[in-house]
Design an enzyme around this catalytic site. Sequence first.
Site, short mmCIF file in Angstrom:
data_model
loop_
_atom_site.label_atom_id
_atom_site.label_comp_id
_atom_site.label_asym_id
_atom_site.label_seq_id
_atom_site.Cartn_x
_atom_site.Cartn_y
_atom_site.Cartn_z
N GLY A 125 -2.77 -2.92 -2.16
CA GLY A 125 -1.47 -3.50 -1.87
C GLY A 125 -1.45 -4.24 -0.55
O GLY A 125 -2.31 -4.05 0.31
N SER A 184 0.83 -1.20 0.00
CA SER A 184 0.00 0.00 0.00
C SER A 184 0.87 1.25 0.00
O SER A 184 1.78 1.39 0.81
CB SER A 184 -0.90 -0.03 1.24
N GLY A 185 0.59 2.15 -0.94
CA GLY A 185 1.34 3.40 -1.02
C GLY A 185 2.58 3.29 -1.89
O GLY A 185 3.36 4.23 -1.99
N GLU A 192 -0.84 -5.14 3.06
CA GLU A 192 -0.76 -4.17 4.16
C GLU A 192 -0.77 -4.85 5.51
O GLU A 192 -1.36 -5.90 5.72
CB GLU A 192 -1.87 -3.11 4.05
N SER A 227 -5.40 5.68 -0.58
CA SER A 227 -5.28 4.22 -0.67
C SER A 227 -6.51 3.61 -1.34
O SER A 227 -7.66 3.95 -1.01
CB SER A 227 -5.11 3.65 0.73
N SER A 228 -6.25 2.73 -2.29
CA SER A 228 -7.38 2.05 -2.95
C SER A 228 -7.96 1.05 -1.95
O SER A 228 -7.23 0.19 -1.46
CB SER A 228 -6.89 1.29 -4.18
N ASN A 287 -1.26 5.39 3.24
CA ASN A 287 -1.37 6.08 1.96
C ASN A 287 -2.55 7.04 2.01
O ASN A 287 -3.65 6.65 2.40
CB ASN A 287 -1.58 5.01 0.86
N THR A 308 -1.66 2.65 -8.04
CA THR A 308 -2.75 3.37 -8.69
C THR A 308 -2.19 4.45 -9.61
O THR A 308 -2.66 4.64 -10.74
CB THR A 308 -3.69 3.97 -7.63
N1 LIG Z 1 4.91 8.23 -10.24
C1 LIG Z 1 4.58 9.01 -9.23
N2 LIG Z 1 4.83 10.33 -9.28
C2 LIG Z 1 4.50 11.13 -8.27
N3 LIG Z 1 3.91 10.71 -7.13
C3 LIG Z 1 3.63 9.40 -7.01
C4 LIG Z 1 3.94 8.49 -8.06
N4 LIG Z 1 3.55 7.28 -7.66
C5 LIG Z 1 3.01 7.44 -6.43
N5 LIG Z 1 3.05 8.71 -6.04
C6 LIG Z 1 2.56 9.27 -4.75
O1 LIG Z 1 2.32 8.22 -3.86
C7 LIG Z 1 0.98 8.20 -3.45
C8 LIG Z 1 0.51 6.78 -3.29
O2 LIG Z 1 0.45 6.13 -4.51
P1 LIG Z 1 -0.72 5.14 -4.93
O3 LIG Z 1 -2.02 5.64 -4.44
O4 LIG Z 1 -0.55 4.89 -6.34
O5 LIG Z 1 -0.32 3.89 -4.11
P2 LIG Z 1 -0.95 2.44 -4.21
O6 LIG Z 1 0.16 1.51 -4.46
O7 LIG Z 1 -2.05 2.44 -5.16
O8 LIG Z 1 -1.47 2.20 -2.77
P3 LIG Z 1 -2.76 1.39 -2.26
O9 LIG Z 1 -2.42 -0.03 -2.31
O10 LIG Z 1 -2.91 1.89 -0.89
O11 LIG Z 1 -3.86 1.80 -3.15
C9 LIG Z 1 0.23 8.96 -4.48
O12 LIG Z 1 -0.92 9.56 -3.96
C10 LIG Z 1 1.24 9.99 -4.92
O13 LIG Z 1 1.25 11.07 -4.03
MG LIG Z 2 -4.00 2.21 -5.06
#
Ligand SMILES: Nc1ncnc2c1ncn2[C@@H]1O[C@H](COP(=O)(O)OP(=O)(O)OP(=O)(O)O)[C@@H](O)[C@H]1O
Ligand SMILES: [Mg+2]
Length: 1008
Positions: free
Chosen positions: A385, A103-104, A387, A158-159, A155, A108
């Site tokens: 992700g 997660s994070g 967690e 977070s999804s 996060n 996404t």
């Molecule tokens: N390529 C990127 N460029 C800039 N910021 C990013 C990038 N990837 C991630 N982030 C930052 O990290 C944060 C978390 O990313 P994201 O929501 O994609 O995580 P995740 O893997 O989907 O987590 P979860 O499993 O909780 O959904 C985003 O809100 C953003 O602020």
């Molecule tokens: Mg996500």
Amino acid sequence: MSFEGPEFGKGDFVLLDDLTIEEFMQNLQLRFEKCRIYTYIGEVVVSVNPYKSMNIYSPETIRDYKNREFWERPPHIYALADAAYKTMKRYLKDTCIVISGESGAGKTEASKIIMNYITAITNASSRHEIERVTGILLKSNIILESFGNAKTNRNDNSSRFGKYMDINFDFKGDPIGGHINNYLLEKSRVVHQQLGERNFHSFYQLLAGANEQLIKELHLSRDPSAFTYTSQGQANSVRSIDDKKTHREVVAALRAAGFTDEEQKTLFKILAAILFLGNIEFEKKGDSVVVSKMDYVKKIASLLSVEEKDLQDCLQSRVVAARGEVISKSHDMKDAVYGRDAFAKAMYERMFCFLVERINEILEVKQDIVRYGKSTLIGVLDIYGFEIFDNNSFEQFCINYCNEKLQQLFIELVLKQEQEEYYNEGITWQNIDYFNNQIICELVEQSHKGIIAICDEACLNVGKVTDAMFLEAMDNKLKTHAHFSSRRKDPKNKDLAHDQDFQIVHYAGDVKYSVDGFLDKNKDQLFQDFKRLLYNSKNQVLTKMWPEGAQSIREVTKRPLTAGTLFKTSMIALVQKLNTKEPYYVRCIKPNELKSPVQFDYKRCKHQVNYLGLLENVRVRRAGYANRQPYLRFLQRYKMLSSFTWPNHQCSSDQEAVQALVTDIQLEDDIAYGKTKIFIRTPKTLVDLEERRAQLIPHLVILIQKMWRGGLARMRYRRTIAMYKIMNRYKLYKMRCYLLEMSQKFQGVSRRADLGKGIVWTKPPAVLEELVQHMKMIHLKWRAGKIVTRIPKSDWPAVELRCAAYEVLHGKRNNWLKRRQWQGNYLALQNENQSAAAVFTSRVNQLRSKDKFSEVKFSAHVRKVNKNNKCEDRALVVTDRHVYKLNPAKTYKPMRAGVPLQKVKGVSVSSGSDQLLIIHIEGADDLVLCIQKTNPEYDDRAPEAVGVLVKLLSGHGGNHLPVHVGDQLQCTLGGKSKTISIDRKSSPVTPNFRKMTGTLLTLSATAQ
Ligand SMILES: Nc1ncnc2c1ncn2[C@@H]1O[C@H](COP(=O)(O)OP(=O)(O)OP(=O)(O)O)[C@@H](O)[C@H]1O
Ligand SMILES: [Mg+2]
């Protein structure tokens, strides 16, 4: 390779010199610190969350990666998206992109970047339908993130649901539709949040962003802390989140995606109703439990368009059918609270599924579009992700199980694929050890013995089964399982509470789960009363969301499948679906817990690298061959390295050509030849190849430029030649047309009276001008010849005479050609020289016998001036040998001996028709005279005299006797040069020369 410079480390972990975890981590850290967030393991992309916005997603970058191969550009997730798209398009194969990481870690974000890339590189033809589809695909993200994401302690966005999105393409590679599968929304969040966390974004967005009117209509107040469901986490405002702005975006996205106003309004009403529902409290009244404040019930009833009383009944009691009777059973306090929360959760979940369904309806591929060719798809999987929280419950258990399944798929496919490739290509291969998490998947999903099965069994039991009993059942059945543990199984582990916790050793770490609420969450029960309540709502959108509310109370229903089983089934189906596609992997890594763009938490990262099996991934990739390419592709890229293959090989197959090339550049030790591909063992060889290629490229560029310029010049040359050819043809055509036209005009010219004199010559094309001059001359001569042949022979001398005069006088002297016969010897004519013709003739005869001339060519009376300016009457006689000056007063006695014709050097006449005639004599005075006494009077005879002299004295070859025509004429008298001018004002009977000055004489004569 065109990877970045060495200061950025290795762009592909396969290129590491020593494959140790330390070096791997060093490279990962170096690249993170240098803002190189993407690194390859072959075709797998490892992505480290930069936690800051990066300037690497511009349209220019998209163009840079479009249609490029992996190694042609620095590592980027675009290269992976492009590879997935290219494979799909080239081989008409479905592909999928699996994004994993905790997660994070940025899953996404990665999925959105991929979607943006795919939508940007497609639809070159800007078709409306494609734009609509890509627009909705992108908009759906905004909507689903609003309703399905939340701030967690891991996060901020977070999804809280799993998402698998298929994008369908037509045979041309244009997106034509899509479909979203959603997996297990973490609905417990609706009613409960841990400290520091929030409910789903949608609630806060509505409260912050709705306009005053909507807030009023929904009976809301803006403060989230006024609602139990949005205040437990005490984290209402988050720095990185702008709820107000996002609300506007969500509303715009809903509208753009095609949600009706009524549907939108209903969504907000449900959100408001859930918020109020959370504030409902119960109190004991006698035996029963009742709602303590009816105010909220009122508001919820109005929002859901249901009867207040009905809602109140649902909250306080439930109807059960027993032995044919329907009775209402009051809730106890626990049931009332459970019912309320279950209602809130179910409403939210239903609403979320409704959103997905509606988006799917809108995205559905229109059948008429797929009529032609095969439709293929790219799937993008962005799931919650892995967690670990302080308190992990049923949801975390499901989420982590899902991650286990995906890890399993990764292991299977990456290894299977690799192995299969070697097998298919006939290359020997040794197995690599890796941790297979199959055992953990089985721990969860196995029938009878798996945790889900045990949980289901507990739920099935009639009577009171507690969560603790469920734990006991697990302890019994799983006591020997290496990845399962509990206090009973491992009494030394004080971390695990008695009768409460169990632990699973996941591939990504040990997670302690609390069994509290497991059974309820697995049963996921919602009292029928609520379903009926919403089905009977006056709001049609709500009614549609709850079709099972139509069921009669008495109807006996099958026990619904548990949440665990449903999730397990959907996961197995998902894995099966992914298995049929060509997979591409993005492995996301979270660099630190602080969301810091600079901190690289070595320990955390190493942990992720370990559990994601990245090192094994590199090992597998390296143990075999670091790179493989189809022979043709290899040739296309490196054929310039050997004269055997440059510019084109002469071998019988591409494989042979590659072998010749490799042997030529002495790299054969590091190469294996498969059936269709060349395998390169070490990355060094690939780098070597790339470097050699890079060295040759400038020469090739020059060569290409040279060839191109040559080609251009040849093209221009051919065009010029063609142009001239066309011009020549055209000229010839114009000439032909002209000549044809003229020949038509000249048809029968010899029969025409004027022999073609009246024919108008059309203006010829420039090239014919000279020719036409000649032709005109030819025609003229021909006509002259014709005319001449018509003249009797006897007239020829006269004609010749006139021609001689014509040549020298035409255009110079006025009116010289009179239609009168020239008679030459006028003085011998009776009518001219009545009294003296005989005398003249006898004098001439005397002269003839003396001077032996044969004929008098011209004779006339003249008025002559001598060197003393004295005028006398004389007779001029021109014979074929002499010019005589006779005195008419003395029976034409010659004044002197005749001047031989050879001495005559020229003649001058005036331009008027006065009869001035100067005969220039060599070595003597010129004869300056004016013809007179003619019959008829003032007959114009000077031209005839000129003609006679010219004819007599013109030699062969056109050397004319010089003839001067003018009004100021020169002559020599008494050895002096004198000028004779004409006085045109007077017209005396007898012509007269008068001296004006010593050298100027004027002739007064009567002109014609
Ligand atoms: N390529 C990127 N460029 C800039 N910021 C990013 C990038 N990837 C991630 N982030 C930052 O990290 C944060 C978390 O990313 P994201 O929501 O994609 O995580 P995740 O893997 O989907 O987590 P979860 O499993 O909780 O959904 C985003 O809100 C953003 O602020
Ligand atoms: Mg996500």
